[in-house]
Scaffold this active site. Structure first.
Site, mmCIF file in Angstrom:
data_model
loop_
_atom_site.group_PDB
_atom_site.id
_atom_site.type_symbol
_atom_site.label_atom_id
_atom_site.label_comp_id
_atom_site.label_asym_id
_atom_site.label_seq_id
_atom_site.Cartn_x
_atom_site.Cartn_y
_atom_site.Cartn_z
ATOM 1 N N HIS A 87 -39.131 -35.916 -37.288
ATOM 2 C CA HIS A 87 -39.280 -34.465 -37.066
ATOM 3 C C HIS A 87 -40.685 -34.119 -36.537
ATOM 4 C CE1 HIS A 87 -39.467 -30.165 -37.628
ATOM 5 N NE2 HIS A 87 -40.392 -30.306 -38.560
ATOM 6 N N HIS A 111 -48.186 -31.728 -39.603
ATOM 7 C CA HIS A 111 -48.062 -30.335 -40.039
ATOM 8 C C HIS A 111 -47.399 -30.179 -41.399
ATOM 9 C CE1 HIS A 111 -44.002 -30.695 -38.160
ATOM 10 N NE2 HIS A 111 -43.661 -29.770 -39.041
ATOM 11 N N GLU A 115 -48.111 -29.883 -47.317
ATOM 12 C CA GLU A 115 -47.086 -29.170 -48.076
ATOM 13 C C GLU A 115 -46.161 -30.106 -48.824
ATOM 14 O OE1 GLU A 115 -43.740 -25.733 -47.248
ATOM 15 O OE2 GLU A 115 -45.111 -26.377 -45.691
ATOM 16 N N ASP A 116 -45.774 -31.201 -48.188
ATOM 17 C CA ASP A 116 -44.733 -32.075 -48.746
ATOM 18 C C ASP A 116 -45.257 -33.359 -49.364
ATOM 19 O OD1 ASP A 116 -42.905 -30.217 -47.849
ATOM 20 O OD2 ASP A 116 -42.546 -31.247 -45.952
ATOM 21 N N ASP A 178 -42.188 -26.414 -33.960
ATOM 22 C CA ASP A 178 -41.581 -26.802 -35.236
ATOM 23 C C ASP A 178 -40.251 -26.068 -35.443
ATOM 24 O OD1 ASP A 178 -41.232 -27.684 -37.884
ATOM 25 O OD2 ASP A 178 -42.366 -25.988 -38.677
ATOM 26 N N ASP A 298 -23.385 -9.311 -13.785
ATOM 27 C CA ASP A 298 -24.600 -10.001 -13.316
ATOM 28 C C ASP A 298 -24.933 -11.213 -14.181
ATOM 29 O OD1 ASP A 298 -25.150 -8.455 -15.490
ATOM 30 O OD2 ASP A 298 -27.123 -7.801 -14.789
#
Length: 773
Positions: A87, A111, A115-116, A178, A298
């Site tokens: 990812h 990134h 956080e993880d 992301d 259109d």
């Protein structure tokens, strides 16, 4: 000449949610296999192949970041079973399409590590430097903090991301990359999350992409959000477009052939590419105009890329000779570019078989900016200044976020302001000096004033549009010439919040009103506390910071305030009773050996009303937010009045015989203070009157004429029930100077033909509305 017909129809979009992390739901912990490691290595090898625009040393830095992220995410898998590191690699690959620099690609790869994976900002600073660490931190959610609701978590996270983005636009570019990859892989997510994530993408991230000029990403995010929020409608529309594409293939080829032949004869070098409306834009047109698919004519269009600006207008002339233009469908976004830097000529023509076909003419530089917006700074910086212009326009909007942040500390309110500013439609107006200003559609004169400068909006008095005086709530239209007039004494009106459209104007007005209310409450609190102290025999507040520091610290522990200004505001708002605070100050002064002045105490208490706990405040009508004149009795200068210090509501003024005020006095007598009118009130005051008239033609006009001749402003009129009766009662709220002025008005009304009676409406002791002549 290069010709190709391409469809952007099946491209997809991006995701990442303020608050809960999409990716976090996509993480599984497992034992890495050889095949998983090979898949990750293959993904990174594909990324390296796209880094040809970087130097060898920069590529090595990206490789170092990849190794760090790979180790941090070791053992984590996505829902589809792929290693999680695929990812971040995909996000970085999207960033390479915008030719972002090495620090941005490193941040894209890492990134999620804070956080993880438990990596700290300090770790990143130590290994990769502060620049990369700041980018990663700007992208990191606030999961470690405690929030009351998921919405508050979202708002706070979103605010942090936007402020980081305002400092460095690369943050939002990585963020959009992301979100794009997460939306492209949405099918791997639990179905119950599709609606929430798609809705957020459509409401927040797609408009941000549009404001930054990332049109390809903008269209992709819209289509993917549509696909996962309304899958049935998406599939039905996709099949309809596929059938129409097959039916119209001959038409497209015919138009393309005619274009190539005509432009070749004209000697203009042109690149022709076909384009097709996205499914989401087709759906929005059908939904907004209540059309069937067959009525949307259109769907198809062509983009012509020519060498110069002059060639754009030449191409327009050639096209208008080839096919008949549709009236009102020509737009010149070259002479007046969009706020995000987009430039192009648009025209819709009636092509073969009567089918409407849209054409866009632009230069190569314009095309880069049109597709990549702010990212064109990196894509095109060596070839043209247009990329720099796109970055300037994008940064201009981002800077306004910082302006809003200075005035809005509440995260949810900040998010609301920014949502308002994400409207993609714009109107273009001119200043008197012919400067072009872009504002959201529906923006008013007040928005225009705040767009130019905050001080201009704060002191706005009147405005002209095209040299005609207009109300401040007037909506602006394309081409309007707007002129504003100011007055140093003029201040924002709370009613403006009901019609302004820009986040900048809304946040500035609220900030000013809060500041004004705070300042006025402080002044009132100082006045009340000083009077209460005098009743205790103390001339004024002890204000020597060196001598009385210990006293103030003890007082703050007693009241729970942080500082003196907070205490005065609380007294002014009625959250603290001035007499109680004054007694506490007197006691603390006594502990320090300072005794009250008995003569001052005797004089003040003798002069104070027996029924009131504090001395009188003089009112002249200039108190604004700190004093409210009660609407139940609408007191006027000349009336006997009483003041109620409500809890957190400031000072409410009632007439002495008002039933509402007297009930409050019986219940909360310690909250009443003496109030008196000053000798010369400085403004008019509102009061209610009831006028009984004979039901005849033109009677209301005669009443209004009498009021005007009596120098009265009519604020509000309530008509009596229309009936066959001979008489009707009408209620007016009028603005008068004082009680004497009102009495003159009532006498004049009674002399007016067809007026049977005129009286003031009051609320007296029994709690029923009564009248006085």
């Amino acid at each position: 000449m290069r010709a190709a017909f391409t469809s952007i129809f099946h491209k997809s979009g991006s995701t990442s949610i303020p608050g809960k992390r999409d990716n976090a739901h996509n993480i599984q912990v497992g034992t890495p296999t050889a095949s998983a490691a090979n898949a990750a290595a293959a993904s990174f090898a594909a990324l390296v192949a796209q880094l040809g625009y970087l130097t060898a040393s920069d590529i090595e830095l990206v490789r170092k970041a990849y190794k760090f992220a790979d180790e941090a995410h070791l053992g984590q898998l996505r829902k589809n079973g792929e290693p999680y590191i695929t990812h971040p690699i995909a996000v970085a690959a999207q960033c390479t399409e915008w030719k972002l620099d090495a620090p941005a690609l490193m941040a894209a790869l890492m990134h999620d590590v804070m956080e993880d994976c438990g990596v700290t900002k300090s770790d990143l600073i130590e290994k990769f430097g502060s620049s990369v660490a700041e980018l990663v931190d700007g992208l990191t959610k606030l999961d470690k903090l405690e929030f009351n609701t998921r919405e508050e978590n979202q708002a706070e996270s979103f605010r942090k991301m936007l402020l980081a983005m305002a400092r460095d636009v690369r943050v939002i570019l990585i963020k959009l990359a992301d979100r794009t990859h997460n939306m492209r892989t949405m099918s791997d997510m639990p179905r119950e999350k599709w609606g929430r994530i798609s809705s957020e993408t459509l409401e927040i991230y797609a408009p941000i992409a549009h404001r930054l000029g990332l049109n390809q990403t903008y269209r992709e995010l819209q289509d993917l959000s549509f696909r996962y929020s309304m899958p049935w409608r998406y599939n039905v529309l996709a099949k309809a477009v596929a059938k129409a594409r097959n039916r119209r293939r001959d038409l497209i080829q015919k138009v393309q052939g005619e274009l190539e032949s005509t432009f070749s004869k004209a000697g203009i070098n042109v690149q022709i590419s076909g384009r097709e409306k996205t499914l989401y834009s087709i759906y929005k047109k059908m939904d907004g105009k209540h059309l069937s698919f067959a009525q949307v004519t259109d769907i198809y269009g062509f983009r012509l890329i020519v060498p110069s600006v002059i060639d754009c207008y030449t191409a327009l002339g050639i096209l208008h000779q080839m096919y008949k233009p549709v009236p009102g469908r020509f737009k010149d976004h070259i002479a007046i570019g969009k706020v995000n830097g987009y430039q192009s000529l648009h025209t819709t023509l009636v092509g073969p078989s009567g089918v409407n076909v849209e054409f866009q003419m632009r230069t190569e530089a314009m095309n880069v900016v049109a597709e990549s917006g702010v990212a064109a700074h990196w894509l095109y910086k060596d070839k043209s200044s247009n990329g720099m212009e796109a970055e300037r326009l994008g940064t201009q909007w981002l800077q306004s976020l910082l302006d809003i942040q200075k005035e809005t500390r509440d995260a949810t309110e900040f998010w609301d302001h920014v949502k308002v500013d994400l409207f993609p439609d714009a109107v273009y107006v001119f200043t008197p000096k012919s400067q072009i200003m872009s504002l959201p559609r529906g923006a008013t004169v007040v928005d225009f004033a705040y767009m130019i400068h905050s001080n201009l909006g704060d002191h706005l008095l009147a405005a002209k549009i095209n040299n005609q005086q207009v109300p401040l709530r007037t909506e602006l239209k394309n081409g309007d010439i707007v002129e504003v007039m100011t007055d140093p004494t003029s201040t924002p009106n709370p009613s403006w919040l009901g019609f302004v459209r820009t986040g900048r104007a809304r946040s500035r007005i609220r900030h000013h009103l809060k500041t004004m209310a705070h300042s006025e409450s402080m002044d009132l609190g100082l006045k009340l506390l000083t009077q209460a102290l005098r009743a205790e025999g103390i001339e004024k507040l002890p204000d020597d910071p060196t001598r009385y520091q210990a006293l103030w610290e003890k007082l703050f522990r007693f009241t729970g305030n942080k500082n003196r200004s907070d205490l005065l505001v609380d007294v002014g708002l009625g959250k603290r009773i001035a007499s109680i605070v004054a007694k506490r100050i007197a006691a603390l002064l006594s502990e320090m050996g300072e005794k009250p002045d008995p003569l001052l105490m005797t004089r003040e208490r003798f002069m104070a009303s027996d029924s009131l706990s504090q001395g009188a405040i003089l009112l002249d009508g200039t108190e604004n937010a700190s004093v409210v004149y009660a609407t139940c009795c609408r007191p006027l200068p000349g009336d006997q009045i009483i003041g109620y210090l409500g809890r957190g509501e400031g000072l409410a003024v009632h007439t002495a015989d008002c039933s509402v005020g007297l009930k409050l006095q019986q219940k909360d007598s310690e909250r009443f203070i003496g109030v008196e009118w000053s000798d010369e009130p400085l403004r008019n005051f509102e009061t209610s009157i009831r006028v009984t008239v004979v039901n005849t033609k033109g009677v209301l006009a005669r009443v209004a004429g009498t009021l005007a001749n009596s120098e009265v402003d009519i604020v509000h009129v309530e008509m009596g029930q229309a009936s066959a009766q001979d008489a009707a009662e009408n209620t007016f709220i009028i603005s008068v100077r004082d009680l004497s002025h009102l009495e003159t008005v009532l006498k004049n009304l009674k002399r007016t033909p067809a007026v049977l009676n005129a009286e003031r409406i009051t609320h007296r002791v029994r709690g029923q509305a009564t009248s006085e002549e």
